[in-house]
Design an enzyme around this catalytic site. Sequence first.
Site, PDB file in Angstrom:
ATOM      1  N   GLU A 135       1.754  -0.522  -5.028  1.00 40.73           N
ATOM      2  CA  GLU A 135       0.777   0.499  -5.385  1.00 40.73           C
ATOM      3  C   GLU A 135       1.548   1.806  -5.362  1.00 40.73           C
ATOM      4  O   GLU A 135       1.780   2.397  -4.303  1.00 40.73           O
ATOM      5  CB  GLU A 135      -0.366   0.546  -4.363  1.00 40.73           C
ATOM      6  CG  GLU A 135      -1.459   1.510  -4.793  1.00 40.73           C
ATOM      7  CD  GLU A 135      -2.100   2.312  -3.658  1.00 40.73           C
ATOM      8  OE1 GLU A 135      -3.211   2.815  -3.866  1.00 40.73           O
ATOM      9  OE2 GLU A 135      -1.496   2.452  -2.581  1.00 40.73           O
ATOM     10  N   ASP A 183       0.837  -1.196   0.000  1.00 40.05           N
ATOM     11  CA  ASP A 183       0.000   0.000   0.000  1.00 40.05           C
ATOM     12  C   ASP A 183       0.877   1.253   0.000  1.00 40.05           C
ATOM     13  O   ASP A 183       1.874   1.321   0.724  1.00 40.05           O
ATOM     14  CB  ASP A 183      -0.858  -0.025   1.280  1.00 40.05           C
ATOM     15  CG  ASP A 183      -1.898   1.069   1.305  1.00 40.05           C
ATOM     16  OD1 ASP A 183      -2.822   1.013   0.477  1.00 40.05           O
ATOM     17  OD2 ASP A 183      -1.798   1.979   2.150  1.00 40.05           O
TER      18      ASP A 183
HETATM   19  C1  NOJ Z   1      -4.426   2.947  -0.868  1.00 38.65           C
HETATM   20  C2  NOJ Z   1      -5.579   2.030  -0.589  1.00 38.65           C
HETATM   21  O1  NOJ Z   1      -5.890   1.330  -1.774  1.00 38.65           O
HETATM   22  C3  NOJ Z   1      -6.701   2.894  -0.102  1.00 38.65           C
HETATM   23  O2  NOJ Z   1      -7.893   2.173   0.009  1.00 38.65           O
HETATM   24  C4  NOJ Z   1      -6.301   3.526   1.208  1.00 38.65           C
HETATM   25  O3  NOJ Z   1      -7.306   4.438   1.599  1.00 38.65           O
HETATM   26  C5  NOJ Z   1      -4.977   4.284   1.084  1.00 38.65           C
HETATM   27  N1  NOJ Z   1      -3.994   3.554   0.364  1.00 38.65           N
HETATM   28  C6  NOJ Z   1      -4.398   4.602   2.445  1.00 38.65           C
HETATM   29  O4  NOJ Z   1      -3.891   3.446   3.049  1.00 38.65           O
END
Ligand code: NOJ
Length: 561
Positions: free
Chosen positions: A281, A218
């Site tokens: 991500e 993440d």
């Molecule tokens: C990316 C995640 O996909 C999302 O759902 C989240 O709110 C943010 N990162 C913060 O962790």
Amino acid sequence: MHAASTTHPVGDRVRPADAEWWRQAVVYQIYPRSFADSDGNGLGDLRGVTSRIPYLASLGVDAVWLSPFYPSALADGGYDVDDYRDVDPRLGTLADFDEMTAGLHARRIKVIVDIVPNHTSSRHAWFREALASPKGSPARNRYIFRDGLGPDGAQPPSDWVSEFGGPAWSRVPDGQWYLHLFTPEQPDLNWDNREVRDDFLATIRFWSDRGVDGFRVDVAHGLAKNLAEPLAPVPGMKDLIEGTLPPGSHPLWDRDEVHDIYAEWRRVFDSYDPPRAGVAEAWVHPSRRPKYASPDGLGQAFNFDLLDANWNAGEFLRVITDNLADAQRQGSSMTWVLSNHDVVRHATRYGLPPEDRHGHPTAGEWLLSGGTSPRLDRGLGLRRARAAILLMLALPGSAYLYQGEELGLHEVPDIPLELVQDPCYARSGGAEKGRDGCRVPLPWTAAGPSFGFGAGAAHLPQPAWFGPLSVEAQERDPASALMLYRNALRWRRKLQTAESMEWLPGTGGQVLHFARLGGWRCVTNFGPGPIPLPAGNLILTSVPVDGDQLPADTTAWLLTS
Ligand code: NOJ
């Protein structure tokens, strides 16, 4: 005609074939709280996932990625983690996790878990300890605490704004401020602290030892920060993604030092047999993506360009061509995504007027209107979504699917405001409705409480139109979206070949036509009128096709000898 082709470069590492299972895998994202509820408490859980393993196997996916299932107050849908090495008691136990993993592995489905390293939750033991400890203490040094500005320190240390809106600093009772680039319940960790780094290495080992095959990371472009004083105003994420800043210069995002962290993680990944996989991500400029996807780093990075593209041949052509070039540079495979838990479902996006900017504000406007304006053409959106998925599944690289897209689900726009869970809504002062509309629990049966999701009501209300779209209803209908996904995944497995593709004559204007090795061809007509079907044996079409014409908004797979 546009020509482009690639084969994946062979790096200096020699890895057995099984080590590279992820390169062209179909990965199905499960948002656990909304997948299947085994105990009727309204929240999906791990036993719910286990109970649906036959469904996942019949769909034909290679792996599942589970969004966070860790203990959490759900300030941000589970991305506020209290304890990285446990299961939320409402979702099960570690024993349930082991049982689920064993069941998935028995059906040859790999397991990817979500790691959230940029921030913990404010309920995490470390943050509680930080609050109970004095300024300057080692406990505070695991996070980013600063004194405020002004004579009594009552002003935040900088004017930074959090990603969901509102200030990025919150004040604690003794007057200090802590940084949270997301909600106040998600304090940012201090990655300059060796203890933080070691603890995440321990977490990766913990899940790897339990048999997890990979990690989705993440906010992988966060973590490393340059917090040298004075804390100057910072450019927004948009400037970062659009590449208007000198590379690596943003104090908060995409700093070069972050790759030292992933190099350490890679050493842990590679200490397992087969090595654990990683996917970043990373919301960064495409030129910066290769580092995250490098074999010395996480190994793969999401590419959200397709998810950002309108249903438009020119946009798809550019995205695919650029990605072929990126994959060659980065030594990883391409990644394709149309939907996930953070965006409006693609069947809906494609049934709304096109966007002329990033971020799908048309869809945002539609959500805020409760789904009334602009007008959604549900049938057109679904037809295009079916065409898009056949196109995506024919591309070389891995395909990430989001739960419910195989049912052709649209976004749910009319969740009553008092039931909205996503912090985006409140933190944006109501300017954004948030992401709940794609997180509504799945319909498994045509009727019954929560359409078979669980024995009671679901944690977010499901609309009546979910019934006819349930798994049960679609299994009875050979023309359903579910049957299209099952067929497509079965064919993809048979036809899968080297990571290369070549654009064919006919590509341009409204048509994309490409070949994979072994005679697999894919042609998409983005409309508005029919086009002649290219030569070859028709094996699959996104909607029924008669005669020798390919109608608008349709994809066909063909086999040539
Ligand atoms: C990316 C995640 O996909 C999302 O759902 C989240 O709110 C943010 N990162 C913060 O962790």
